[in-house]
Design a protein around this motif. Sequence first.
Motif, PDB file in Angstrom:
ATOM      1  N   TYR A 142      -1.859  -5.423  12.412  1.00 44.14           N
ATOM      2  CA  TYR A 142      -2.011  -6.632  11.594  1.00 44.14           C
ATOM      3  C   TYR A 142      -2.886  -6.359  10.375  1.00 44.14           C
ATOM      4  O   TYR A 142      -2.554  -6.748   9.250  1.00 44.14           O
ATOM      5  N   LEU A 143      -4.028  -5.694  10.587  1.00 47.46           N
ATOM      6  CA  LEU A 143      -4.953  -5.436   9.492  1.00 47.46           C
ATOM      7  C   LEU A 143      -4.304  -4.568   8.416  1.00 47.46           C
ATOM      8  O   LEU A 143      -4.510  -4.790   7.213  1.00 47.46           O
ATOM      9  N   MET A 144      -3.526  -3.608   8.830  1.00 51.66           N
ATOM     10  CA  MET A 144      -2.860  -2.743   7.853  1.00 51.66           C
ATOM     11  C   MET A 144      -1.851  -3.533   7.028  1.00 51.66           C
ATOM     12  O   MET A 144      -1.716  -3.315   5.819  1.00 51.66           O
ATOM     13  N   ALA A 145      -1.150  -4.463   7.677  1.00 54.93           N
ATOM     14  CA  ALA A 145      -0.196  -5.296   6.941  1.00 54.93           C
ATOM     15  C   ALA A 145      -0.914  -6.309   6.052  1.00 54.93           C
ATOM     16  O   ALA A 145      -0.542  -6.519   4.897  1.00 54.93           O
ATOM     17  N   GLU A 146      -1.952  -6.926   6.590  1.00 53.54           N
ATOM     18  CA  GLU A 146      -2.694  -7.948   5.849  1.00 53.54           C
ATOM     19  C   GLU A 146      -3.358  -7.367   4.609  1.00 53.54           C
ATOM     20  O   GLU A 146      -3.343  -7.977   3.535  1.00 53.54           O
ATOM     21  N   GLY A 147      -3.957  -6.200   4.734  1.00 58.65           N
ATOM     22  CA  GLY A 147      -4.688  -5.622   3.613  1.00 58.65           C
ATOM     23  C   GLY A 147      -3.888  -4.671   2.761  1.00 58.65           C
ATOM     24  O   GLY A 147      -4.374  -4.219   1.715  1.00 58.65           O
ATOM     25  N   GLY A 148      -2.667  -4.355   3.182  1.00 60.28           N
ATOM     26  CA  GLY A 148      -1.881  -3.383   2.428  1.00 60.28           C
ATOM     27  C   GLY A 148      -2.447  -1.982   2.545  1.00 60.28           C
ATOM     28  O   GLY A 148      -2.530  -1.246   1.552  1.00 60.28           O
ATOM     29  N   LEU A 149      -2.863  -1.584   3.752  1.00 64.50           N
ATOM     30  CA  LEU A 149      -3.474  -0.271   3.965  1.00 64.50           C
ATOM     31  C   LEU A 149      -2.395   0.797   4.152  1.00 64.50           C
ATOM     32  O   LEU A 149      -1.294   0.514   4.626  1.00 64.50           O
ATOM     33  N   ASP A 150      -2.745   2.035   3.801  1.00 61.01           N
ATOM     34  CA  ASP A 150      -1.813   3.137   4.005  1.00 61.01           C
ATOM     35  C   ASP A 150      -1.925   3.642   5.448  1.00 61.01           C
ATOM     36  O   ASP A 150      -2.760   3.142   6.223  1.00 61.01           O
ATOM     37  N   PRO A 151      -1.131   4.637   5.861  1.00 60.74           N
ATOM     38  CA  PRO A 151      -1.179   5.110   7.258  1.00 60.74           C
ATOM     39  C   PRO A 151      -2.546   5.618   7.688  1.00 60.74           C
ATOM     40  O   PRO A 151      -2.840   5.657   8.895  1.00 60.74           O
ATOM     41  N   ASN A 152      -3.396   5.991   6.732  1.00 64.96           N
ATOM     42  CA  ASN A 152      -4.744   6.452   7.072  1.00 64.96           C
ATOM     43  C   ASN A 152      -5.763   5.304   7.074  1.00 64.96           C
ATOM     44  O   ASN A 152      -6.966   5.541   7.108  1.00 64.96           O
ATOM     45  N   LYS A 153      -5.229   4.096   7.011  1.00 59.92           N
ATOM     46  CA  LYS A 153      -6.065   2.892   7.017  1.00 59.92           C
ATOM     47  C   LYS A 153      -6.969   2.826   5.781  1.00 59.92           C
ATOM     48  O   LYS A 153      -8.117   2.394   5.854  1.00 59.92           O
ATOM     49  N   VAL A 154      -6.436   3.244   4.665  1.00 61.54           N
ATOM     50  CA  VAL A 154      -7.152   3.214   3.392  1.00 61.54           C
ATOM     51  C   VAL A 154      -6.447   2.237   2.457  1.00 61.54           C
ATOM     52  O   VAL A 154      -5.213   2.239   2.366  1.00 61.54           O
ATOM     53  N   TYR A 155      -7.248   1.407   1.795  1.00 63.10           N
ATOM     54  CA  TYR A 155      -6.662   0.459   0.851  1.00 63.10           C
ATOM     55  C   TYR A 155      -6.327   1.148  -0.459  1.00 63.10           C
ATOM     56  O   TYR A 155      -7.175   1.811  -1.062  1.00 63.10           O
ATOM     57  N   LYS A 156      -5.096   0.987  -0.890  1.00 60.95           N
ATOM     58  CA  LYS A 156      -4.657   1.483  -2.182  1.00 60.95           C
ATOM     59  C   LYS A 156      -3.868   0.383  -2.881  1.00 60.95           C
ATOM     60  O   LYS A 156      -3.278  -0.476  -2.235  1.00 60.95           O
ATOM     61  N   ALA A 157      -3.886   0.418  -4.198  1.00 60.60           N
ATOM     62  CA  ALA A 157      -3.225  -0.630  -4.974  1.00 60.60           C
ATOM     63  C   ALA A 157      -1.733  -0.660  -4.686  1.00 60.60           C
ATOM     64  O   ALA A 157      -1.099   0.378  -4.440  1.00 60.60           O
ATOM     65  N   SER A 158      -1.176  -1.853  -4.723  1.00 58.75           N
ATOM     66  CA  SER A 158       0.262  -2.039  -4.572  1.00 58.75           C
ATOM     67  C   SER A 158       0.702  -3.111  -5.560  1.00 58.75           C
ATOM     68  O   SER A 158      -0.106  -3.663  -6.310  1.00 58.75           O
ATOM     69  N   ALA A 159       1.992  -3.402  -5.531  1.00 58.13           N
ATOM     70  CA  ALA A 159       2.526  -4.420  -6.445  1.00 58.13           C
ATOM     71  C   ALA A 159       1.953  -5.801  -6.166  1.00 58.13           C
ATOM     72  O   ALA A 159       2.083  -6.701  -6.995  1.00 58.13           O
ATOM     73  N   ARG A 160       1.292  -5.966  -5.027  1.00 54.69           N
ATOM     74  CA  ARG A 160       0.682  -7.265  -4.724  1.00 54.69           C
ATOM     75  C   ARG A 160      -0.251  -7.724  -5.833  1.00 54.69           C
ATOM     76  O   ARG A 160      -0.363  -8.903  -6.131  1.00 54.69           O
ATOM     77  N   ARG A 161      -0.971  -6.786  -6.404  1.00 54.59           N
ATOM     78  CA  ARG A 161      -1.997  -7.139  -7.391  1.00 54.59           C
ATOM     79  C   ARG A 161      -1.455  -7.116  -8.818  1.00 54.59           C
ATOM     80  O   ARG A 161      -2.206  -7.246  -9.786  1.00 54.59           O
ATOM     81  N   GLY A 162      -0.128  -6.981  -8.960  1.00 53.29           N
ATOM     82  CA  GLY A 162       0.484  -7.048 -10.270  1.00 53.29           C
ATOM     83  C   GLY A 162       0.673  -5.696 -10.921  1.00 53.29           C
ATOM     84  O   GLY A 162       0.345  -4.656 -10.354  1.00 53.29           O
ATOM     85  N   TYR A 163       1.222  -5.731 -12.127  1.00 56.87           N
ATOM     86  CA  TYR A 163       1.570  -4.522 -12.860  1.00 56.87           C
ATOM     87  C   TYR A 163       0.847  -4.478 -14.205  1.00 56.87           C
ATOM     88  O   TYR A 163       0.579  -5.518 -14.813  1.00 56.87           O
ATOM     89  N   ILE A 164       0.561  -3.267 -14.668  1.00 54.19           N
ATOM     90  CA  ILE A 164       0.105  -3.116 -16.045  1.00 54.19           C
ATOM     91  C   ILE A 164       1.304  -2.853 -16.961  1.00 54.19           C
ATOM     92  O   ILE A 164       1.224  -3.087 -18.167  1.00 54.19           O
TER      93      ILE A 164
END
Length: 507
Positions: free
Chosen positions: A180-202
């Motif tokens: 759940y936490l990985m899905a909720e926060g958008g974490l990678d397989p190593n449980k690290v948060y990295k930017a995704s399209a959730r936060r928009g595009y430049i």
Amino acid sequence: MMALGLLRSAPAHAFNLPGSGNGKRVIILGGGLAGMTCAYELTKLGYQCTILEARQRAGGRCWSIRNGATNTETDKPTLTAHFDEGQYFNAGPSRIPHHHQLTLHYCKELGVPLQVYNNVNEGAYYFAEGKGPLSNKKVPAREIHNDIRGYMTELLAKSIDHSALDTGLTKEDTEKVLEYLMAEGGLDPNKVYKASARRGYIEPPGAGDTPGKINDPHRLADIIQSGLMDPDFYNVAEYTYELQMTMFQAIGGMDQIAKALQNKVNTMLKLGAEVTDITNLPEGVKVNYKDAAGAHELKGDLCICTIPLPVLSNINNNFSGDVSRAIDYISYMKTGKIGLQFKRRFWEEDDHIYGGITHTNNDLTQIFYPSYDYQGKKGILIGYYNFNDKAVRVGDLSYADREKLALQKGRLIHPQYDKEFEKSFSVSWHKTKYNLGGWAEYTTETRKNQYPVLLKPDKNVYFAGEHLTYLNAWMSGAFASARGVVTAIHARVTEQRVTYPSDATKG
């Protein structure tokens, strides 16, 4: 029972009580939503009502500012709005929660059409003045929300994964929590948060070889050091019960609700009638008031007082000591708004913001973008909506200086202000005559000791308004309180048994 708060929620249907008022005369003080609703419902039951309203308009705080609107504050001259025809902003209530069924009921019964109000917009901004790495920059809400959510879930996931927390869960349950936490926060397989399209595009995605470009997340330390996680600033409105979507607004301005009620009670409404004395008599009640023609006396069998308590505190009366003490002790929110008219809706055309709120840590507090007339030519946004100390500081300014402040701080977020601004109108509710506050604000002590006193009548005088509910600041509070008092009066007149609730009518 429901209207009196003896059951969990007020009925969202026509208000039908048995028996007749047989022409009993009820004097209603205040022509806001509570006062007019009392008259509307009592008249259905056979009562004769007279509403005394000090202003030259009805509706109280349910007020939309349009061209020609005027307001008088206690330490300033009367201000007149000079907006273009068709432009407006809601100086008082602007939102109806989907669960305020009583407000929705009256809109339906009175024929007031509604539209969706966009209270949450991830495309609006956070703007924090200060010395942090992200200070003095407008940062899209989606970036801050997703970065904070990502970092917090990363910290929690790593703590659980390393058995740093005693969760009391089985291994299988822990794995589900981690998923759940990985899905909720958008974490990678190593449980690290990295930017995704959730936060928009430049660089937005498009046709051909344009997949879009995602920026790196803001550092958690930068967010913290810039004040963007300060508890009095960071805002997740969608979590708040009263602000959860879906929300509504009256088409054409919230004053359409007040106008619809006024149409039902116009024959019994006296405008420009300022109450000077309220006197309980051995039989009935006497009210003295003054208008343009002079001083008058009005007698009735019963009275409903919906006058805001800071104003009522300065009106002569013969109430009991407990009632007088309650009136004096209950405080009201200090709050203000300014509407800014612009030549074009640059927030939509340039920033792609359609409704929602930008949050600041300066004296503006919030900028509200209109949730109506999308893609219109001109528009009015609320340049500040502030409270408490910030509202006091801004309210003490002249009208011109309030406008200057709103433009000075607003252009830090929207530099288009300088080229596009046309006109303004500001309201400080705590300085506005016949209000002297935005809404009732209770402490633990006043809610326990003073609030219950005003739920009961003082002999022949009853009290009603949002201040006598747990729905302070909401129109539903006015409607719910009005129904409760109508029920109590009708029970008294028809000699039905009534028990006064220990809490307010639910809305």
